[in-house]
Design an enzyme around this catalytic site. Structure first.
Site, mmCIF file in Angstrom:
data_model
loop_
_atom_site.group_PDB
_atom_site.id
_atom_site.type_symbol
_atom_site.label_atom_id
_atom_site.label_comp_id
_atom_site.label_asym_id
_atom_site.label_seq_id
_atom_site.Cartn_x
_atom_site.Cartn_y
_atom_site.Cartn_z
ATOM 1 N N GLY A 187 0.814 -1.208 0.000
ATOM 2 C CA GLY A 187 0.000 0.000 0.000
ATOM 3 C C GLY A 187 0.849 1.260 0.000
ATOM 4 N N ALA A 188 0.723 2.048 -1.090
ATOM 5 C CA ALA A 188 1.459 3.321 -1.164
ATOM 6 C C ALA A 188 0.540 4.479 -0.817
ATOM 7 C CB ALA A 188 2.050 3.506 -2.569
ATOM 8 N N GLY A 189 -0.254 4.304 0.257
ATOM 9 C CA GLY A 189 -1.072 5.397 0.772
ATOM 10 C C GLY A 189 -0.234 6.220 1.742
ATOM 11 N N VAL A 190 -0.902 7.096 2.477
ATOM 12 C CA VAL A 190 -0.192 8.006 3.384
ATOM 13 C C VAL A 190 0.635 7.217 4.407
ATOM 14 C CG1 VAL A 190 -0.485 9.831 5.086
ATOM 15 C CG2 VAL A 190 -2.019 9.718 3.127
ATOM 16 N N ILE A 191 0.006 6.223 5.050
ATOM 17 C CA ILE A 191 0.681 5.486 6.126
ATOM 18 C C ILE A 191 1.838 4.669 5.563
ATOM 19 C CG2 ILE A 191 0.361 3.681 7.881
ATOM 20 C CD1 ILE A 191 -2.483 4.810 8.316
ATOM 21 N N GLU A 210 2.018 -1.446 -4.631
ATOM 22 C CA GLU A 210 0.747 -0.720 -4.708
ATOM 23 C C GLU A 210 -0.080 -1.264 -5.868
ATOM 24 O OE1 GLU A 210 -1.177 1.738 -3.091
ATOM 25 O OE2 GLU A 210 -2.463 1.116 -4.756
ATOM 26 N N VAL A 244 -0.653 -7.520 -4.339
ATOM 27 C CA VAL A 244 -0.149 -8.644 -3.544
ATOM 28 C C VAL A 244 -1.203 -9.752 -3.515
ATOM 29 C CG1 VAL A 244 0.580 -9.379 -1.246
ATOM 30 C CG2 VAL A 244 1.363 -7.190 -2.173
ATOM 31 N N ASP A 318 -13.307 8.610 12.864
ATOM 32 C CA ASP A 318 -13.070 7.571 11.856
ATOM 33 C C ASP A 318 -14.238 6.596 11.720
ATOM 34 O OD1 ASP A 318 -10.568 8.645 11.489
ATOM 35 O OD2 ASP A 318 -9.460 6.791 11.900
ATOM 36 N N HIS A 450 9.595 38.292 4.618
ATOM 37 C CA HIS A 450 10.726 37.812 3.816
ATOM 38 C C HIS A 450 11.949 37.651 4.706
ATOM 39 C CE1 HIS A 450 13.406 37.302 0.428
ATOM 40 N NE2 HIS A 450 14.219 38.171 1.010
HETATM 41 P P1 FAD Z 1 -9.255 6.491 17.311
HETATM 42 O O1 FAD Z 1 -8.073 7.375 17.398
HETATM 43 O O2 FAD Z 1 -9.096 5.169 16.659
HETATM 44 O O3 FAD Z 1 -9.767 6.314 18.803
HETATM 45 C C1 FAD Z 1 -10.845 5.505 19.139
HETATM 46 C C2 FAD Z 1 -10.701 5.092 20.595
HETATM 47 O O4 FAD Z 1 -11.889 4.456 21.000
HETATM 48 C C3 FAD Z 1 -9.574 4.078 20.835
HETATM 49 O O5 FAD Z 1 -8.831 4.455 21.957
HETATM 50 C C4 FAD Z 1 -10.312 2.771 21.080
HETATM 51 O O6 FAD Z 1 -9.606 1.895 21.935
HETATM 52 C C5 FAD Z 1 -11.567 3.293 21.753
HETATM 53 N N1 FAD Z 1 -12.721 2.385 21.664
HETATM 54 C C6 FAD Z 1 -13.225 1.791 20.558
HETATM 55 N N2 FAD Z 1 -14.328 1.095 20.874
HETATM 56 C C7 FAD Z 1 -14.513 1.248 22.207
HETATM 57 C C8 FAD Z 1 -15.483 0.780 23.118
HETATM 58 N N3 FAD Z 1 -16.503 0.038 22.724
HETATM 59 N N4 FAD Z 1 -15.352 1.123 24.417
HETATM 60 C C9 FAD Z 1 -14.334 1.893 24.834
HETATM 61 N N5 FAD Z 1 -13.404 2.388 24.007
HETATM 62 C C10 FAD Z 1 -13.495 2.070 22.714
HETATM 63 N N6 FAD Z 1 -4.320 11.410 11.061
HETATM 64 C C11 FAD Z 1 -3.953 12.694 10.928
HETATM 65 O O7 FAD Z 1 -4.813 13.582 10.900
HETATM 66 N N7 FAD Z 1 -2.624 13.051 10.843
HETATM 67 C C12 FAD Z 1 -1.647 12.121 10.860
HETATM 68 O O8 FAD Z 1 -0.467 12.463 10.783
HETATM 69 C C13 FAD Z 1 -2.002 10.759 10.990
HETATM 70 N N8 FAD Z 1 -1.060 9.802 11.031
HETATM 71 C C14 FAD Z 1 -1.419 8.510 11.207
HETATM 72 C C15 FAD Z 1 -0.418 7.539 11.259
HETATM 73 C C16 FAD Z 1 -0.746 6.214 11.452
HETATM 74 C C17 FAD Z 1 0.344 5.174 11.499
HETATM 75 C C18 FAD Z 1 -2.126 5.849 11.636
HETATM 76 C C19 FAD Z 1 -2.506 4.426 11.884
HETATM 77 C C20 FAD Z 1 -3.119 6.810 11.572
HETATM 78 C C21 FAD Z 1 -2.779 8.143 11.353
HETATM 79 N N9 FAD Z 1 -3.746 9.144 11.272
HETATM 80 C C22 FAD Z 1 -3.383 10.440 11.097
HETATM 81 C C23 FAD Z 1 -5.192 8.842 11.392
HETATM 82 C C24 FAD Z 1 -5.678 9.157 12.796
HETATM 83 O O9 FAD Z 1 -4.932 8.402 13.715
HETATM 84 C C25 FAD Z 1 -7.162 8.839 12.892
HETATM 85 O O10 FAD Z 1 -7.875 9.551 11.903
HETATM 86 C C26 FAD Z 1 -7.685 9.237 14.267
HETATM 87 O O11 FAD Z 1 -6.995 8.570 15.288
HETATM 88 C C27 FAD Z 1 -9.185 8.936 14.373
HETATM 89 O O12 FAD Z 1 -9.637 9.371 15.603
HETATM 90 P P2 FAD Z 1 -10.874 8.711 16.345
HETATM 91 O O13 FAD Z 1 -10.980 9.414 17.654
HETATM 92 O O14 FAD Z 1 -12.047 8.691 15.441
HETATM 93 O O15 FAD Z 1 -10.472 7.188 16.565
HETATM 94 P P1 AMP Z 2 -4.797 4.190 2.093
HETATM 95 O O1 AMP Z 2 -6.224 3.697 1.967
HETATM 96 O O2 AMP Z 2 -4.581 5.608 1.663
HETATM 97 O O3 AMP Z 2 -4.207 3.899 3.449
HETATM 98 O O4 AMP Z 2 -3.937 3.334 1.072
HETATM 99 C C1 AMP Z 2 -3.941 1.938 1.013
HETATM 100 C C2 AMP Z 2 -3.405 1.519 -0.355
HETATM 101 O O5 AMP Z 2 -3.213 0.103 -0.373
HETATM 102 C C3 AMP Z 2 -4.350 1.846 -1.502
HETATM 103 O O6 AMP Z 2 -3.673 2.691 -2.404
HETATM 104 C C4 AMP Z 2 -4.673 0.481 -2.112
HETATM 105 O O7 AMP Z 2 -4.743 0.535 -3.526
HETATM 106 C C5 AMP Z 2 -3.483 -0.384 -1.675
HETATM 107 N N1 AMP Z 2 -3.777 -1.832 -1.647
HETATM 108 C C6 AMP Z 2 -4.894 -2.454 -1.142
HETATM 109 N N2 AMP Z 2 -4.810 -3.811 -1.284
HETATM 110 C C7 AMP Z 2 -3.624 -4.082 -1.898
HETATM 111 C C8 AMP Z 2 -2.931 -5.285 -2.326
HETATM 112 N N3 AMP Z 2 -3.460 -6.512 -2.148
HETATM 113 N N4 AMP Z 2 -1.732 -5.162 -2.932
HETATM 114 C C9 AMP Z 2 -1.170 -3.941 -3.107
HETATM 115 N N5 AMP Z 2 -1.772 -2.779 -2.735
HETATM 116 C C10 AMP Z 2 -2.970 -2.823 -2.128
#
Ligand code: FAD
Ligand code: AMP
Length: 474
Positions: A187-191, A210, A244, A318, A450
């Site tokens: 996956g060549a997305g953000v993460i 990707e 993949v 999310d 500047h």
């Molecule tokens: P979450 O952060 O997932 O939090 C949900 C919480 O609810 C968790 O603590 C979970 O344990 C808890 N929970 C779930 N169900 C229950 C339940 N039934 N009872 C009690 N607790 C519960 N976003 C950005 O904007 N900038 C970035 O740079 C960025 N970098 C990222 C890097 C990585 C590697 C990853 C994985 C994500 C990144 N994101 C980034 C995305 C970002 O982390 C999510 O968009 C964000 O965390 C979503 O927030 P949320 O509060 O909706 O959910």
């Molecule tokens: P994102 O949703 O931005 O985190 O990016 C995930 C990326 O993974 C997307 O660009 C998808 O096209 C890619 N992806 C999903 N499934 C596969 C796979 N089986 N092989 C290679 N890339 C994949």
């Protein structure tokens, strides 16, 4: 304290904890329940973002960038440092301590805002009750309003069985205790790009597989092409159109099978990160009969103000539609807490910035040139290269550009796209401009200090009308 609340928030990630804090600021009686446990078993507020996402990834991106710059760039500045060594344990210790400071901060903020923080699992029952199973046992709480903020979890591929050691998700990949010699990323997305960058800078050979033929399809393609060129130069081997098919652990390595237009290929890596996106997390969240509906992809269904299909039950972050970004969830959480208190609340979904924290950094807001073109609205564009920015040159960061797309008829800024130093900081000006429905002329007439990187936005706005001063108009 009685167990009847004005608001109960389930989830203390960047959507849930701001909702709870704002509810507290609005003088509502509020509890926030969260079940997140770190790998050592300790509970922590902050959700994915603070514990396993935004914050630890940025800590490692910063450390790894410093390492790479010390290796490749310091000599250009006339700084000689002799042999460079990596102390990954210290780097990871720092990452963990940044996370701990931030998650502890939420405890302090809850206290200051009168939020009752509860560590444990929350389940919505019919009639706005919440069953909490926590460290202190089981209890049913009642609330006038419930906000669901349960977040998301990594998508796993059935044919690529996760084992947490060799085939891992993004969280595991932030906690490696040794630099893998060969790292595969699906996956060549953000993460995928951010994690690939971290380990590439620290010495891994990185292959990113990707499935799509197009690189970063959601990004303006002028910017995506520039990014692809830089990532290639950095040694990130990004294979597009590579789907993949399967992967299996074999001894101390992982055998990966992928297909592209030329047929089937195999690849061996030491670690394989699956970064193919995230899905809404609702496991164990909803008892029967709550009336909360999910859509066909598993997101909690909400209207534009984050109301679910059940009265006085809201959902943010999310777990609902829209980009999976921390700041989007935060704004939704704050909006809902304000609406519950009878105040005004709105999220402008058209103006949500996105950032990819690679080197160069990529940031954008609004529409890409491709989207504006497809909409049929006549438009104009202006770009300014950081190579012509005095500040960027002084920083040895002349790669990339700023680009503005504006409407031809009324000059409204429709999209701003930056690849270059501090792009994620620079984009805020564009977000504010678009929030105020600014024209490019508004940005043109705004004085920028500047020498600063922000002059690139100013000059790109001037370039829209072929009036750039410091570069050829493009
Ligand atoms: P979450 O952060 O997932 O939090 C949900 C919480 O609810 C968790 O603590 C979970 O344990 C808890 N929970 C779930 N169900 C229950 C339940 N039934 N009872 C009690 N607790 C519960 N976003 C950005 O904007 N900038 C970035 O740079 C960025 N970098 C990222 C890097 C990585 C590697 C990853 C994985 C994500 C990144 N994101 C980034 C995305 C970002 O982390 C999510 O968009 C964000 O965390 C979503 O927030 P949320 O509060 O909706 O959910
Ligand atoms: P994102 O949703 O931005 O985190 O990016 C995930 C990326 O993974 C997307 O660009 C998808 O096209 C890619 N992806 C999903 N499934 C596969 C796979 N089986 N092989 C290679 N890339 C994949």
């Amino acid at each position: 304290m009685s167990d009847v609340y004005d608001v109960i928030v389930i989830g203390a990630g960047p959507a849930g904890y701001p909702a709870a804090i704002r509810a507290g600021q609005n003088k509502l009686k509020v509890a926030c329940v969260d079940e997140w446990q770190n790998t050592d078993g300790s509970y922590a507020f902050g959700g994915t973002c603070l514990n396993a996402g935004c914050i630890p990834s940025k800590a490692l991106l910063e450390s790894s960038e410093l390492f790479q710059r010390a290796k490749d760039e310091f000599a250009v500045h006339g700084i000689k440092i002799g042999a460079l060594t990596l102390d990954l344990a210290a780097m990871q210790k720092r990452r963990a301590s940044v996370v701990k400071t931030m998650t502890n901060g939420i405890n302090a903020l809850f206290k200051a805002n009168g939020v009752v923080g509860i560590q444990g699992h929350g389940r919505l029952l019919p009639g706005n009750k919440v069953l909490v199973k926590g460290t202190a046992g089981e209890k049913t709480l009642e609330a006038k309003h419930v906000i669901l903020a349960s977040g998301s979890t990594p998508i796993r591929l059935r044919s690529v069985p996760h084992d947490g050691k060799y085939i891992v998700d993004s969280w595991n990949a932030l906690e490696f205790d040794a630099v893998p010699a060969r790292l595969g990323v699906i996956g060549a997305g953000v993460i995928g790009l951010e994690l690939g960058s971290v380990w590439r800078r620290l010495g891994s050979e990185v292959v990113v597989l990707e499935a799509l033929e197009q690189f970063l399809p959601m990004v303006d393609q002028t910017i995506a092409k520039e990014a692809q060129r830089h990532f290639k130069k950095q040694g990130l081997d990004i294979k597009l159109g590579a789907k993949v098919a399967s992967a299996a652990v074999s001894g101390d390595a992982v055998d990966v099978v992928y297909t592209d237009s030329t047929g089937e290929h195999s690849l061996q890596v030491d670690k394989l990160v699956v970064a193919v996106g995230r899905r809404p997390f609702t496991e164990g969240l909803l008892a029967d009969g709550t009336g909360v509906q999910l859509d066909e992809r598993g997101f909690v269904k909400v209207d534009e103000h984050c109301r679910t299909s059940a009265p006085n039950v809201w959902a943010v972050g999310d777990v609902v539609r829209g980009p999976m970004l921390a700041h989007k969830g935060k704004e939704e959480g704050v909006m809902v807490a304000d609406l519950i208190a009878g105040h005004y609340g709105e999220v402008n979904y058209k103006v949500i910035p996105s950032v990819i924290y690679t080197q160069p950094e990529i940031a954008w807001v609004g529409q890409t040139e491709e989207q504006v073109k497809a909409s049929g609205r006549p438009y104009k564009t202006g770009t300014f290269p950081f190579a012509a920015s005095g500040r960027a040159r002084a920083m040895e960061a002349g790669a990339g550009m700023a680009k503005i797309v504006s409407a031809k008829d009324d000059d409204e800024v429709l999209g701003v796209h930056v690849i270059g130093p501090m792009a994620g900081e620079l984009i805020s000006e564009a977000v504010l401009a678009m929030e105020y429905s600014a024209s490019t002329e508004d940005i043109q007439r705004t004085i920028h200090a500047h020498p600063t990187l922000s002059e690139a936005i100013h000059e790109a706005a001037l370039a829209v009308d072929k009036k750039a001063i410091d570069a050829l108009n493009r």
